[in-house]
Write an enzyme that holds these catalytic residues in place. Structure first.
Site, PDB file in Angstrom:
ATOM      1  N   GLU A  91      35.752  85.355  55.910  1.00  9.48           N
ATOM      2  CA  GLU A  91      37.119  85.618  55.480  1.00  9.48           C
ATOM      3  C   GLU A  91      37.063  85.827  53.970  1.00  9.48           C
ATOM      4  O   GLU A  91      36.468  85.005  53.259  1.00  9.48           O
ATOM      5  CB  GLU A  91      38.046  84.435  55.788  1.00  9.48           C
ATOM      6  CG  GLU A  91      39.477  84.735  55.389  1.00  9.48           C
ATOM      7  CD  GLU A  91      40.433  83.546  55.531  1.00  9.48           C
ATOM      8  OE1 GLU A  91      39.958  82.412  55.653  1.00  9.48           O
ATOM      9  OE2 GLU A  91      41.653  83.779  55.506  1.00  9.48           O
ATOM     10  N   LYS A 105      34.860  75.433  51.042  1.00  7.92           N
ATOM     11  CA  LYS A 105      35.438  76.517  50.250  1.00  7.92           C
ATOM     12  C   LYS A 105      36.694  76.048  49.520  1.00  7.92           C
ATOM     13  O   LYS A 105      36.936  76.437  48.386  1.00  7.92           O
ATOM     14  CB  LYS A 105      35.831  77.670  51.177  1.00  7.92           C
ATOM     15  CG  LYS A 105      34.937  78.895  51.108  1.00  7.92           C
ATOM     16  CD  LYS A 105      35.659  80.057  51.790  1.00  7.92           C
ATOM     17  CE  LYS A 105      34.685  81.032  52.399  1.00  7.92           C
ATOM     18  NZ  LYS A 105      35.370  82.119  53.114  1.00  7.92           N
ATOM     19  N   ARG A 138      26.279  73.847  60.984  1.00  7.22           N
ATOM     20  CA  ARG A 138      26.372  74.363  59.624  1.00  7.22           C
ATOM     21  C   ARG A 138      25.483  73.538  58.699  1.00  7.22           C
ATOM     22  O   ARG A 138      25.096  72.409  59.005  1.00  7.22           O
ATOM     23  CB  ARG A 138      27.816  74.338  59.155  1.00  7.22           C
ATOM     24  CG  ARG A 138      28.342  72.945  58.875  1.00  7.22           C
ATOM     25  CD  ARG A 138      29.827  72.954  58.514  1.00  7.22           C
ATOM     26  NE  ARG A 138      30.172  74.116  57.748  1.00  7.22           N
ATOM     27  CZ  ARG A 138      31.341  74.750  57.838  1.00  7.22           C
ATOM     28  NH1 ARG A 138      32.257  74.316  58.669  1.00  7.22           N
ATOM     29  NH2 ARG A 138      31.601  75.788  57.093  1.00  7.22           N
TER      30      ARG A 138
END
Length: 560
Positions: free
Chosen positions: A40, A274, A264
RNA sequence: UGUCUUAUGGUGUAAUGGUAGCACAACAGUCUCUGAAUCUGUUUGUCUAGGUUCGAGUCCUAGUAAGACAACCA
């Protein structure tokens, strides 16, 4: 510009995704594979994304497939072109090329048509409930939800309402389009998930064309399907989304992309969220996204990390479904491993002490041969000026050395790298007792490369005082002082644990050949670590960032 | 207290019913004009309890622990 990384010699073991791919290829399920990297554009890429990039692109490369770069831009409120540009730059810098550059927004019309199809199949409805009502009636993980009073509207009414939603007749939040699945489903995501919401905000690509935007769950699988993605790889937290992913594909009867999840990356001393990284930037806790302490790709790049080292790291951490925390020392090992073979060695003194070689002629300057890189003969040689007055590292002298101290101390000898063996004869101090100067003698027979067979235990680096080039260095350390975000107590602000001191500039003296070094060039300062010329570096003010230290076993010995 | 996922040395990751291996870390030694690198060696592991089997890290059952899920974020 980049030479091949030191690929692992033998690759006998496959990770579980490679096994799936090999099985799919062998069974003929897929003739070739297509993967995608779907960020994104709402922030900069970090080392965690690098793992995903290496996985997705690496997989396609290994099995002769291709990889799309797809921007998941379904929420105009959070996204921006700035991020699109940085993401493209970072992926390329890492050494990967995408087959196609796509955007979820490319598919808005198709997604809309499919939504209409869902409505006509009786699988979706327009809900007038408020956000609050929808939240409350969704139930909890323990209790089933309640059906919306608008759930059983006629197809005609839903078509009409959804069309008017698209046409901008309603305000943000007035209505949403929902899938009609099961409000009692044990998976919360299957409780009539929202497909479309109204957002009257310009999109960075589609402008004001749309005022309804698809949700992630409604968009992602279908976008994969449109691109014929065979293996849609995402992180573990999306595993609960897979039933929904499959549901849309099944109901729409479109290309059956399949989602696979892997764990992850988590790194000690590092924040990977983020949201938190954005906070660090916005509140000026760091200088920018490319602050060299940041775990962002651009931060690591500015810090002197190489693409090869990051790819090697991604290889080393592996791919599995277990939650993990990787020790930062593995990343540092990867950087040293790569830089050790390619970074030229230079001499620099960070914390100088002047040494006067009393038996060396006052005006004499000798040029000494120095090897640029002992690991790489093609890197050649250079010449170093040597004279009566030099600087050595403060740490390389001890007035009262412990037993196994091999460097300079009163009455003791040490080799000056590429020069002579010197002996410390006298320590000169100022009034408060600080060491001001060391008076040494040198053995003229021991010039480097000469015939003398004398050897001493210690070798230290130095620069000639008269020719030394002043510079400034940043001795970065890790971003956080605690081992991991999880180790920071709940009631403490994580920002209190940021390493801020390491940003400060420290004075240094460099050998003259470093004067012209181009920004971004990796070097090793002999015995001090790997450094990189910073982008702010100018001929009149040289600035270097420390990429990573050399493994310092002496410090460990000393601390015992 | 629901559903899903996971459980192998300090940290990661292999072993697909047949000798628990590799990497990083740690430690010791060897080299060395970088106390780095190199090279050699050492220590440390299958969550627990049952079961199936000639044989279980692997399959089954139960338990335990960790993570994910209740945005009109992705």
């Amino acid at each position: 510009m980049s030479t091949p990384v030191t690929e692992p010699a033998n690759e006998r073991t496959l990770n579980f995704i490679e096994e799936i791919v090999e099985a799919d290829l062998a069974s003929g399920k897929h003739k070739s594979i297509i993967t995608r990297f779907p960020p994104e554009p709402n922030g900069y890429l970090h080392i965690g994304h690098a793992k995903s990039i290496c996985l997705n692109f690496g997989l396609a490369k290994k099995y002769g497939g291709k990889t799309n770069l797809r921007f998941d831009d379904t929420n105009p409120v959070k996204e921006d072109t700035e991020y699109v540009d940085s993401i493209k730059e970072d992926v390329q810098w890492l050494g990967f090329n995408w087959a196609n550059e796509f955007y979820a927004s490319d598919y808005f019309q198709q997604l809309y048509d499919w939504a209409m199809e869902m409505i006509k199949k009786g699988l979706a409805y327009v809900d007038d409930q408020t956000q609050e009502e929808i939240r409350l009636t969704r139930g909890t993980v323990m209790n089933p939800g309640k059906e919306s009073p608008y759930r059983n509207r006629s197809v005609e009414e839903n078509v009409d309402l959804f069309t008017r939603m698209k046409n901008g007749e309603f305000k943000d939040g007035d209505k949403v389009l929902r899938a009609k699945i099961d409000m009692g489903h044990t998976n919360m995501l299957m409780r009539d998930p929202i497909l479309y919401r109204i957002i009257h905000t310009d999109h960075h690509r589609t402008g004001s064309t749309w005022c309804i935007y698809p949700m992630y769950d409604y968009a992602h699988g279908q976008c994969d399907s449109i691109e014929n993605i065979t293996h849609s790889i995402c992180t573990l937290e999306f595993d609960v989304h897979r039933p929904l992913y499959d549901w849309f594909i099944e109901k729409l009867e479109i290309f059956p992309s399949h989602q696979y999840e892997f764990a992850r990356l988590n790194l000690t001393y590092t924040v990977m969220s983020k949201r938190k990284l954005l906070e660090l930037v916005k509140n000026n806790y760091v200088s920018a996204w490319d602050d060299p302490r940041m775990p962002t790709i651009c931060g690591l790049r500015r810090r002197g990390y190489t693409p090869e080292s990051i790819r090697l790291f991604a290889e080393k951490v592996g791919v599995a479904k277990r939650n993990n925390v990787i020790d930062l020392s593995l990343l540092e090992w990867c950087v040293r491993e790569d830089l050790n073979k390619r970074a030229n060695r230079y001499m620099a003194v960070l914390n100088p002490v002047k040494v006067v070689i009393t038996n060396y002629p006052e005006d004499k300057v000798e040029m000494m041969d120095a090897v640029n890189n002992p690991e790489d003969e093609s890197a050649g040689k250079r010449q170093l000026p040597f004279s009566r007055e030099i600087y050595i590292e403060h740490d390389d002298f001890m007035e009262n050395p412990p037993k196994k101290y091999f460097r300079l101390s009163p009455g003791n000898e040490v080799r000056l790298k590429y020069a002579y063996i010197i002996k410390c004869e006298e320590v000169i101090k100022d009034e408060p007792g600080n060491i001001k100067e060391l008076r040494c003698t040198y053995d003229a027979e021991t010039r480097s490369g000469g015939s003398s067979s004398r050897s001493v235990k210690g070798t230290i680096h130095w620069v000639s005082a008269a020719q030394a080039v002043p510079a400034e260095v940043r001795l970065f350390d890790r971003l956080f002082t605690e081992a991991h975000m999880d180790d920071i107590p709940e009631d403490k602000d994580y920002k209190d644990y940021l390493n801020t001191e390491s940003l400060q500039l420290t004075k240094a003296y460099l050998e003259p050949s470093l004067k012209e070094l181009k920004a971004g060039t990796n070097v090793q300062f002999e015995r001090l670590g790997y450094f990189v010329a910073d982008k702010d570096s100018k001929p009149e003010q040289l600035v270097f960032n420390r990429t990573v230290t050399l493994k310092d076993t002496w410090a460990k010995i000393a601390s015992k």
